[in-house]
Design an enzyme around this catalytic site. Structure first.
Site, short mmCIF file in Angstrom:
data_model
loop_
_atom_site.label_atom_id
_atom_site.label_comp_id
_atom_site.label_asym_id
_atom_site.label_seq_id
_atom_site.Cartn_x
_atom_site.Cartn_y
_atom_site.Cartn_z
N ASP A 35 0.83 -1.21 0.00
CA ASP A 35 0.00 0.00 0.00
C ASP A 35 0.85 1.25 0.00
O ASP A 35 1.50 1.58 1.00
CB ASP A 35 -0.90 0.00 1.24
CG ASP A 35 -2.02 -1.03 1.13
OD1 ASP A 35 -2.73 -1.01 0.11
OD2 ASP A 35 -2.16 -1.86 2.05
N MET A 68 -2.17 4.62 -3.85
CA MET A 68 -3.20 5.56 -3.39
C MET A 68 -2.56 6.94 -3.43
O MET A 68 -2.27 7.56 -2.40
CB MET A 68 -3.65 5.17 -1.98
CG MET A 68 -4.52 3.92 -2.00
SD MET A 68 -4.61 3.11 -0.40
CE MET A 68 -3.19 2.04 -0.53
N GLY A 144 -5.42 0.67 7.52
CA GLY A 144 -5.75 -0.73 7.76
C GLY A 144 -6.71 -0.83 8.95
O GLY A 144 -6.95 0.15 9.65
#
Ligand code: DX5
Ligand code: ZN
Length: 213
Positions: A35, A68, A144
């Site tokens: 991520d 992202m 998360g």
């Protein structure tokens, strides 16, 4: 039936990353989820190509890199050089989705697209042949350990139905754990990303096998 699980390293202990990767690969993981957050597209910050490159040296699994970040096209080359096998960009972040997916493909990586929980699957209808990996977000990206958003199950069913004449892998990301996994898999998706539901377990390899079924 065996379910395919991809560990999200965001929830791993980065002070012992090599050991954590060894544990999940030993249990059978063949894809790791990474991520990348920029503090703009999402409020959180994580890491960039430099860390991806270090993870590449620690892992033998495929690296699916979830970007992202705004203007993701500025970094494709760096992430692919660092070892990304799949580069996943957000529908909501790309300025030109077709151009960006083609650029990833041209660099030799698998082009992937992610959609937020409040983006309708239909937004992707013009692009179904442009990506090979679809990431359905079942939480809003950024952190998360969030709670699974139930109405994204409908997006999963739509994505599975629409795939009939196309060729893309369908992955689901966010809030997937032992409680929600069965509902996610019943939609017909291919791959579940699991972060906290895996790395917070007292016995990580055992949890991986439980999730896998
Ligand atoms: C959220 C990230 C996810 C996250 C999943 O922004 O894209 O990959 O790490 O973590 P869990 O499984 O804890 O929801
Ligand atoms: Zn992710």
């Amino acid at each position: 039936m065996e379910r395919k699980i991809s560990p999200s390293l965001l929830a791993a202990d980065f002070a012992q990353l090599g050991e954590q990767i060894r544990l999940v690969e030993g249990a059978g993981a063949t894809r790791l989820h990474l991520d990348v957050m920029d503090g703009h597209f999402v409020p959180n910050l994580t890491f960039g190509p430099f860390i991806v490159e270090a993870i590449r040296r620690l892992a033998t699994a495929r690296l699916d890199v979830h970007l992202m970040i705004t203007q993701p096209h500025r970094y494709f080359e760096q992430f692919v050089k660092a070892g990304a096998d799949t580069v996943i960009i957000h529908y909501e972040a790309s300025e030109d989705l077709r151009r960006d997916l083609a650029a990833i493909d041209k660099l030799g990586a698998t082009p992937g697209v992610a959609i937020n929980p409040d983006t309708a699957f239909d937004a992707l209808l013009p692009y179904l042949d442009d990506f090979k990996y679809l990431l359905i977000m079942s939480v809003f990206p950024g952190f998360g350990g969030q709670t699974f958003i139930e109405n994204t199950l409908e997006t999963m069913r739509r994505a599975v139905a629409a795939r009939e004449d196309h060729d893309y892998l369908i992955a689901v990301d966010g809030g997937v754990n032992l409680d929600t996994l069965e509902r996610v898999y019943s939609t017909g998706i291919d791959l579940a990303i699991v972060g906290s539901g895996l790395f917070q377990a007292p016995d990580i390899p055992r949890r991986f096998r439980e999730l896998q079924g």
